[in-house]
Design a protein around this motif. Sequence first.
Motif, mmCIF file in Angstrom:
data_model
loop_
_atom_site.group_PDB
_atom_site.id
_atom_site.type_symbol
_atom_site.label_atom_id
_atom_site.label_comp_id
_atom_site.label_asym_id
_atom_site.label_seq_id
_atom_site.Cartn_x
_atom_site.Cartn_y
_atom_site.Cartn_z
ATOM 1 N N GLY A 58 0.796 -1.231 0.000
ATOM 2 C CA GLY A 58 0.000 0.000 0.000
ATOM 3 C C GLY A 58 0.821 1.270 0.000
ATOM 4 N N SER A 116 -6.407 4.563 -5.324
ATOM 5 C CA SER A 116 -6.685 3.188 -4.898
ATOM 6 C C SER A 116 -8.092 2.847 -5.362
ATOM 7 C CB SER A 116 -6.680 3.073 -3.361
ATOM 8 O OG SER A 116 -5.387 3.129 -2.858
ATOM 9 N N ASP A 121 0.059 7.614 -1.289
ATOM 10 C CA ASP A 121 -0.215 6.181 -1.408
ATOM 11 C C ASP A 121 -0.800 5.639 -0.095
ATOM 12 O OD1 ASP A 121 -0.325 3.676 -2.481
ATOM 13 O OD2 ASP A 121 1.819 3.470 -2.861
ATOM 14 N N ILE A 122 -0.174 6.015 1.013
ATOM 15 C CA ILE A 122 -0.690 5.578 2.321
ATOM 16 C C ILE A 122 -2.123 6.081 2.511
ATOM 17 C CG2 ILE A 122 -0.484 5.917 4.824
ATOM 18 C CD1 ILE A 122 2.583 6.046 4.427
ATOM 19 N N SER A 136 -4.342 7.049 0.322
ATOM 20 C CA SER A 136 -5.371 6.501 -0.579
ATOM 21 C C SER A 136 -5.891 5.179 -0.002
ATOM 22 C CB SER A 136 -4.828 6.332 -2.002
ATOM 23 O OG SER A 136 -3.889 5.290 -2.073
ATOM 24 N N THR A 137 -4.994 4.386 0.553
ATOM 25 C CA THR A 137 -5.403 3.108 1.140
ATOM 26 C C THR A 137 -6.202 3.347 2.434
ATOM 27 O OG1 THR A 137 -3.371 2.167 0.229
ATOM 28 C CG2 THR A 137 -4.526 0.847 1.867
HETATM 29 MG MG MG Z 1 -1.841 2.994 -1.277
#
Ligand code: MG
Length: 341
Positions: free
Chosen positions: A172, A243, A286-287, A289-290
């Motif tokens: 993730g 995501s 990225d973090i 979005s998860t």
């Molecule tokens: Mg992510």
Amino acid sequence: MRISWPKTAVLCLLVIVLLSSCKSAPKEVQRTEFLMDTAITITAYGDKAEQAVESAFVEMKRVADLMNANDPNSEVALINKNAGIKPIKVSSDTFELLERCQWYSELSGGAFDVTVRPLVELWAIGKKDKYVPTDEEIQQVLKLVDYRKIELDPKEKTVFLPVPDMGIDLGGVAKGYGADRARNILKKQGVHSALIAAGGNIWTVGQRPDGKKWRIGIRHPRQETGDELLGVLSCQDLAVVTSGDYERYFVKDGVRYHHIFDPYTGFPAQSLVSVTIVSTDSAEADILSTAVFVLGVEKGLALTDQLDNVGTIVMTPELKVFTAGSYLSELELMHEKGENR
Ligand code: MG
Ligand code: AMP
């Protein structure tokens, strides 16, 4: 001094040639490699592009080799193999990224949790055939999912998972981190215009070679062909990370089971179908979005509201779009906006 006609003509020609050489399109270099289970494409412009793209891929491969839990030789695989046995000394990259992950896990109340590895392995989305684990199996595995148990020793730079069968999965965040590293190398090596596309992780470096902003299409999560868009964001020097529940999934009895897990229930998160985060840091994007995908509209947007300079675009299962935060002034939505969060 008077310039005779022939001389003027030669001068004019020279100026035209010079101007046209200034205007000729800069050199384009495009390369795709398969890293971190994803096709990664870098498109860069200018005289320095060739060498810079080469170096950017060397760096991304280095990150992949450290962090891909599916690669038995990676640092993450080594940490996992030694769960309940001994701490493992790791690179600064892995150590510092895990520290950052812990911070965002706290902030998201555990919605983002890199210790989901046992859940990832149990469900094995895309590997086992439409397999839905029993409640008992899920409860068993959930005992192993808890980011607070990761022991990080900043002095020794070691990582220890104290319970056997615990495991870390950086799926993730690693692509976002790798894209940040690649982007920094392109910049350092003198590239002013480039696009990095690592799955749902996009980095827009500078402007397009024609001096305009990049136009990043956000895929509509329910279009199997990928042709219809949820929206288009015009931007420059920003990471745009999405995501979605359409990347790896199967449908059984009308339920879509996919690869983003809710660490509270052990099931794929069902509150949203797509989350896009815009930031100057693609590991962060990225973090988030998860994390927002797991949290849903209300809690997810409340989370990103706490952070400066983050833009958030989410779509609910009813296909309503909600947006909040920064960088979205040039977002064209091709879908209806929801009214209340
Ligand atoms: Mg992510
Ligand atoms: P992304 O596509 O960036 O949302 O990342 C999905 C990947 O992150 C999955 O394939 C798993 O490897 C991992 N993952 C799934 N659920 C979580 C979670 N709740 N927290 C952290 N990582 C997760």
